[in-house]
Design an enzyme around this catalytic site. Structure first.
Site, PDB file in Angstrom:
ATOM      1  N   LYS A 116     -10.072   1.701  16.196  1.00  0.00           N
ATOM      2  CA  LYS A 116      -8.956   2.277  15.201  1.00  0.00           C
ATOM      3  C   LYS A 116      -9.260   3.690  15.294  1.00  0.00           C
ATOM      4  CE  LYS A 116      -6.688   1.096  10.892  1.00  0.00           C
ATOM      5  NZ  LYS A 116      -6.956   0.234   9.660  1.00  0.00           N
TER       6      LYS A 116
HETATM    7  O1  G3P Z   1      -5.514  -0.263   6.650  1.00  0.00           O
HETATM    8  C1  G3P Z   1      -4.718   0.851   6.590  1.00  0.00           C
HETATM    9  C2  G3P Z   1      -3.661   0.883   5.232  1.00  0.00           C
HETATM   10  O2  G3P Z   1      -3.320  -0.453   5.096  1.00  0.00           O
HETATM   11  C3  G3P Z   1      -4.172   1.084   3.929  1.00  0.00           C
HETATM   12  O3  G3P Z   1      -3.243   0.837   2.737  1.00  0.00           O
HETATM   13  O4  G3P Z   1      -2.819   0.468   0.438  1.00  0.00           O
HETATM   14  O5  G3P Z   1      -4.507   2.234   1.160  1.00  0.00           O
HETATM   15  O6  G3P Z   1      -2.255   2.738   1.458  1.00  0.00           O
HETATM   16  P1  G3P Z   1      -3.255   1.531   1.534  1.00  0.00           P
END
Ligand code: G3P
Length: 216
Positions: free
Chosen positions: A87
């Protein structure tokens, strides 16, 4: 649409995997830190454990921001298991590194994507997945699902092979909307996945069937 779980929590990964509908796992440094995973060895071991639990693509994020360091770190991550997807953040050095990984047969997930232009660059570099963060886009007053639909449309017109991985999912409706928008993958915490199960009429109907079954 493939279902990935967006967590580094082993119990939640197991619960989703036991449902039989899990296609992979995504993690990020915030999710790893939340589980108290510290130090290179512990990080590598945690990814290995996840790879052994789930038969599918497992995203492991690099912590470097320069081309040479991203490539070196990504090579080490990819060596953990064949299912590891490196990633890489959507930055100039990241795009160069994604192209290098593409040319060297290493799968990548381009993360922190918030615009169609960024998604085009990721696809041009040959990313396996592109991760638009729809919840964070919604939080900023824009429309995350609309961006998914736009990227899906562009990739279809242009014939890009990169898969659209909708990330930063906050609720079950996000999952449904991403499916409608043509996302290839949806990565979600466990709660929105389990939320798809729920409907009050299902509960009421089952209670009635079980009650009536006693008369059978
Ligand atoms: O893995 C990346 C993403 O899904 C993060 O989500 O909830 O931290 O915006 P969030």
């Amino acid at each position: 649409m493939k279902f990935f779980i967006d967590t580094a929590n082993l119990a939640q990964i197991k619960e989703a995997n036991d449902l039989g509908i899990l296609d992979g796992v995504t993690t990020n440094p915030s999710l790893m830190a939340k589980e108290g995973i510290k130090g290179t060895e512990a990080i590598m071991n945690h990814y290995k454990t996840i790879c052994e639990m789930v038969d599918g693509d497992i995203s492991a994020e690099v912590l470097s921001t320069t081309f040479n360091e991203i490539v070196e770190e990504g090579k080490k991550l990819a060596a953990i298991h064949p299912n590891i997807v490196v990633k890489v953040p959507m930055i100039k050095e990241g795009i160069k590194a994604i192209k290098w990984f593409t040319d060297n047969g290493i799968k990548t997930n381009c993360t922190l994507v918030f615009s169609a232009g960024q998604a085009i660059l990721a696809a041009k570099a040959g990313a396996t997945y592109v991760s638009p963060f729809i919840g964070r886009i919604d939080d900023s007053g824009w429309d995350g699902v609309q961006l998914i639909a736009q990227i899906v449309n562009i990739y279809s017109i242009q014939g890009f092979k990169t898969e659209v991985l909708a990330a930063s999912i906050r609720n079950p409706n996000h999952i449904i909307q991403c499916a409608e928008a043509g996302a290839d993958v949806c990565t979600c915490p466990l709660e929105p996945i389990l939320g798809l199960l729920k409907h009050p009429l299902t509960d009421i109907g089952l209670a009635k069937f079980l009650e009536d079954a006693k008369k059978m």
